[in-house]
Design an enzyme around this catalytic site. Sequence first.
Site, mmCIF file in Angstrom:
data_model
loop_
_atom_site.group_PDB
_atom_site.id
_atom_site.type_symbol
_atom_site.label_atom_id
_atom_site.label_comp_id
_atom_site.label_asym_id
_atom_site.label_seq_id
_atom_site.Cartn_x
_atom_site.Cartn_y
_atom_site.Cartn_z
ATOM 1 N N PRO A 238 4.309 -1.540 -7.808
ATOM 2 C CG PRO A 238 3.102 -0.001 -6.513
ATOM 3 C CD PRO A 238 3.338 -0.426 -7.929
ATOM 4 C CG ASP A 413 -0.540 -2.441 -8.758
ATOM 5 O OD1 ASP A 413 -0.019 -1.596 -8.015
ATOM 6 O OD2 ASP A 413 -0.757 -2.236 -9.967
ATOM 7 C CG HIS A 414 0.659 -0.972 -1.659
ATOM 8 N ND1 HIS A 414 -0.517 -0.440 -1.176
ATOM 9 C CD2 HIS A 414 1.410 -1.284 -0.570
ATOM 10 C CE1 HIS A 414 -0.471 -0.414 0.134
ATOM 11 N NE2 HIS A 414 0.686 -0.923 0.536
ATOM 12 N NE ARG A 415 0.592 0.749 -9.904
ATOM 13 C CZ ARG A 415 0.930 0.581 -11.180
ATOM 14 N NH1 ARG A 415 1.473 1.586 -11.865
ATOM 15 N NH2 ARG A 415 0.746 -0.581 -11.777
#
Length: 441
Positions: A238, A413-415
């Site tokens: 994401p 990376d939003h994770r």
Amino acid sequence: MAVQILMPALSPTMEEGTLAKWLVKEGDAVKSGQILAEIETDKATMEFEAVDEGVVGKLLIAEGTAGVKVNTPIAVLLEDGEDASSAASQPSSAAPPPTPAKSEAKASDERPVAAPAPAAAPVSGGVRVFASPLARRIAAEKGLDLTSVKGSGPHGRIVRADVEGAKPVAAAPVAAVAAAAPAPAAAAAAKPAASMPTGMAAETVLKMYADRQFEEIPLDGMRRTIAARLTEAKQTIPHFYLRREVRLDALMAFRETLNKQLEGRGVKLSVNDFIIKACAMALQAVPNANAVWAGDRMLRLKPSDVAVAVAVEGGLFTPVLRDADKKSLSALSAEMKDLAVRAKTKKLAPQEYQGGSFAISNLGMMGIENFDAVINPPHGSILAVGAGIKKPVVLADGTIGVATVMSMTLSVDHRVIDGALGAEFLKAIIEGLENPVAMLA
């Protein structure tokens, strides 16, 4: 008994390779550790060593052959006293035939098929055992349990000398072995084969352009790997993007001063060297951003290992500058130049282009003002660097002036990294570039 030499897996991700060059010929005597061939993987050309001793009975794969699957027999090694007829009597492998490097085959003649998974090492008592075919045969004849033998070959592989002097030990009960090692079929069924969408089928695209002239370009290992990894990245990561501009005037003046001082040492610092150093220091200043995604967890790294994208013919490499925060600008400059030269000739070892938590992609030197880079998994972020351009700006006293401004986009990376953390990390990079004297501290 003749021993088959198999196509090795020279990196964790290697599934096939190109047999670039044989360094032995049929009839040559070889010793353990002797270089047999040069193998091209998707990223590098590497030397392949012999594990056993013997005489080369037959070379099964010709030089320049591409698409040779891992664990495909590539040559036959004879023991002392054996002749070439032993090589001819070797059973053929079930692996599919390799594809010539300069194939003229049309895409419409065949559909893509999934590459078979590399054969696993033999299992004994639930433990993977790495041993040469000859060592396994001798162990079987002597009733040896290979898990009790320490290997002296490359990467701890068990070779002939290790088993010839070893004494048999009591074997584990069959029931215990069966319980510890799940059946291959059951293990395969438990893990479904991964598939990757490839877009429109080759036949469909070929029909669209049937009345136009075109040249069909077969994919080499590097291009296949790039396609697979970037598809994975855009489908599973994401992404979000943070953009800022940095004023480079102080850095350009400081760089000019340093280069004059270093002129006698043959060192010339580039703007990219300062960017690498600023990013390495920012990873230390914002340690929560120094992280990678590991499937079901995050790994937070202690060192600043910075990957830098290098364009090569047919693709790109991302060599990694390890502990970049601890190195001087001149040391980073020299190391980056060396890695870039060897990347262009595919002479990097896997450990030199794998790892890191963060990458830099600089297209500013090609005149690109700004762009968005795709994260290289498992990295948590990548910095896209544009060109430094003179622009009108509002100065500190409120007047209008001219400054050299560079656009930077951080893909995140939003994770792994949330918005506020990403903004803090990008701010630390900008502060380092706008206050370059601090890089000498």
